[in-house]
Design a protein around this motif. Structure first.
Motif, short mmCIF file in Angstrom:
data_model
loop_
_atom_site.label_atom_id
_atom_site.label_comp_id
_atom_site.label_asym_id
_atom_site.label_seq_id
_atom_site.Cartn_x
_atom_site.Cartn_y
_atom_site.Cartn_z
N ALA A 88 -6.31 4.68 23.06
CA ALA A 88 -6.80 6.05 23.22
C ALA A 88 -8.21 6.19 22.70
N PRO A 96 -5.69 10.71 20.38
CA PRO A 96 -5.76 11.45 21.65
C PRO A 96 -5.44 12.93 21.47
N THR A 139 -7.57 7.87 29.67
CA THR A 139 -7.18 6.46 29.60
C THR A 139 -5.82 6.29 30.26
N SER A 153 -0.51 5.37 22.13
CA SER A 153 -1.98 5.43 22.20
C SER A 153 -2.63 4.07 22.01
N THR A 193 2.34 11.00 20.95
CA THR A 193 1.02 10.59 21.49
C THR A 193 0.51 9.35 20.75
N ILE A 208 -4.36 10.62 27.48
CA ILE A 208 -3.76 9.38 27.99
C ILE A 208 -2.89 9.78 29.18
N GLY A 249 -9.36 12.33 23.72
CA GLY A 249 -9.12 12.08 25.15
C GLY A 249 -7.68 12.34 25.56
#
Ligand SMILES: Cc1cc2nc3c(=O)[nH]c(=O)nc-3n(C[C@H](O)[C@H](O)[C@H](O)COP(=O)(O)OP(=O)(O)OC[C@H]3O[C@@H](n4cnc5c(N)ncnc54)[C@H](O)[C@@H]3O)c2cc1C
Length: 458
Positions: free
Chosen positions: A83, A42, A69, A30, A26, A89, A87
């Protein structure tokens, strides 16, 4: 809100391999290429392989109020794909199929993760051409290009991405899948919602399919190269080209810092002994093309070129254009690069270049220069040695001063890279409060839960 609950809801609606929580993965996906923009941590990455996966993920995020995002290839230069803390992605890189090339209607239907150069190569097999050619075309995606309204080298003659988008399939902020635009050459039924999506940087919808216009392949170009001992002279020459009424298919500026960085990295044997190089191309066919190339050469000479010539060796000319495309990644190897993207009226180009030089000198900052100079789109590249925090602070001040100078000269804070995170302050200086309010109203209508890339652009 409990993260485990969100992940369980995403997991229930997505295939197991589409939901990724491994921190190494991630984090690696990001951020974009804007090294100076902040990056959040994220919660998860969704690697969609269908429009339905995107819609399902957005619906879950809307239910829990989680920021989303969209990510193409992450070549953006404004932090748009960065990111947001907590949140999700949504990576579109696996939606990478060219669904149709229609030679009669001259359009292509593509998924958003198709790489720009792949579309160009596939279209060329049918003697067709997708003109928008950002220098990132070997890596960037059509979805990302549309979301940033990418420009490029041939845009001085052929326009930018928005001029080629006919229709879009989009997931809205409520997770609904809608189709906007049409496949016909003309059409004015309803508001131009396709136009609104183009350049919206993932804040109004997530593009899951695009129909883009194609053109017949252009004629082989003639290349004109000019060497200059000052960047302002090169700006004068570019202005002279516009004054002469010539519309080149490319007019690029690249300075010696960029050429040296490319040579150091790729050892291309670029033996250019000039402070600044202008690369011009004319693709009008036949005698007209020859005449215009000669006129462009005369403009380079009148602008103060120390040497200028029509290239007789297309391979050599292509090497210079390749060096121009590689300049940004080559400079990044020297230290963190803060990329400017101002665009000024062509009449103001020499003045703007002089102001950038003055700002660099006053703040004692190395500013390398690249430009789509034919349309006044300048990319001063502010470079700080790794670890030199004082230089970094000076570069940030210089960055803001360049924006102010561009606005003073009737320009804009971003010609093609978008606002993302880096230009939010600039945008609020460029737009009036009433116009910013209109932006907010549009976003509230299309993204009522305020989850699509919140905090980007404004
Ligand atoms: C070497 C280099 C050269 C470059 N040259 C140019 C140039 O000449 N011209 C130019 O315009 N730019 C240029 N750029 C900037 C960059 O390549 C463009 O902005 C490009 O369009 C980004 O595409 P991407 O697929 O990498 O998108 P990303 O960086 O992944 O995303 C860019 C933005 O679009 C959003 N987004 C991505 N995909 C979607 C989608 N499917 N739906 C909704 N939103 C989405 C993201 O949230 C983000 O806000 C260059 C960058 C590099 C590194």
């Amino acid at each position: 809100m409990d993260s485990a609950e969100v992940l369980a809801a995403l997991g229930a609606d997505l295939p197991p391999d589409a939901l990724i929580v491994d921190r190494d993965i991630t984090r690696s996906l990001s951020h974009d290429e804007a090294e100076w923009a902040p990056v959040g941590e994220p919660l998860a990455l969704v690697r969609a392989t269908s429009s339905d996966h995107v819609a399902a993920a957005v619906r879950v995020c809307a239910r829990f109020g989680i920021p989303v995002t969209a990510r193409g290839a992450g070549t953006g230069l404004s932090g748009g794909a960065n990111a947001i803390d907590g949140g999700v992605i949504i990576a579109l890189d696996r939606l990478d199929r060219i669904l149709k090339i229609d030679p009669l209607e001259r359009f292509a239907v593509v998924q958003p993760g198709v790489i720009n150069d792949e579309l160009r190569a596939t279209a060329a097999e049918q003697s067709l051409w997708y003109p928008p050619d950002p220098a990132s075309s070997p890596w960037s995606t059509i979805g990302g290009n549309i979301a940033t309204n990418a420009g490029g080298v041939c845009c001085v003659k052929y326009g930018v991405t928005k001029d080629y988008v006919l229709a879009l399939e989009v997931v809205t902020g409520t997770g609904e899948l809608v189709r906007l635009g049409r496949m016909t050459a003309k059409g004015v039924a309803g508001y131009d919602l396709v136009g609104l999506m183009v350049g919206s940087e993932g804040t109004l919808g997530i593009i899951t399919e695009a129909t883009v216009r194609l053109k017949p392949l252009p004629a082989a170009p003639r290349t004109v190269v000019g060497y200059f001992s000052s960047i302002v002279d090169a700006g004068e020459a570019a202005r002279a080209v516009a004054r002469a009424g010539i519309i080149p298919s490319a007019l690029e500026l690249v300075d010696r810092h960029c050429l040296a960085a490319v040579d150091k990295w790729r050892n291309m044997g670029l033996s250019v002994e000039a402070d600044v190089v202008l690369l011009g191309r004319i693709d009008d066919p036949g005698e007209i093309g020859d005449d215009r190339a000669d006129q462009m050469l005369a403009c380079f000479e009148a602008g103060g070129a120390t040497w200028a010539a029509r290239s007789s060796d297309e391979e050599e000319a292509e090497a210079l254009f390749a060096a121009r495309r590689l300049a940004y990644p080559a400079l990044e190897r020297l230290g963190p690069v803060l990329t400017e993207d101002v665009c000024v009226p062509i009449a103001a180009v020499p003045d703007m270049l002089a102001r950038i030089e003055e700002i660099a000198k006053r703040h004692d900052i190395l500013i390398a220069s690249l430009a789509h100079i034919g349309d006044g789109n300048l990319h001063p590249l502010l470079i700080a040695e790794p670890g030199d925090t004082a230089a970094r602070d000076r570069a940030k001040i210089a960055f803001e001063e360049i924006l102010t100078a561009a606005l003073d000269l009737g320009g804009t804070v971003t010609g093609e890279h978008g606002v993302g995170l880096l230009k939010r302050g600039g945008l609020s200086r460029e737009l009036s409060p009433a116009v910013l309010e209109m932006h907010r109203a549009v976003k509230a209508a299309l993204d009522p839960h305020h989850i699509l890339n919140p905090g980007k652009i404004f």
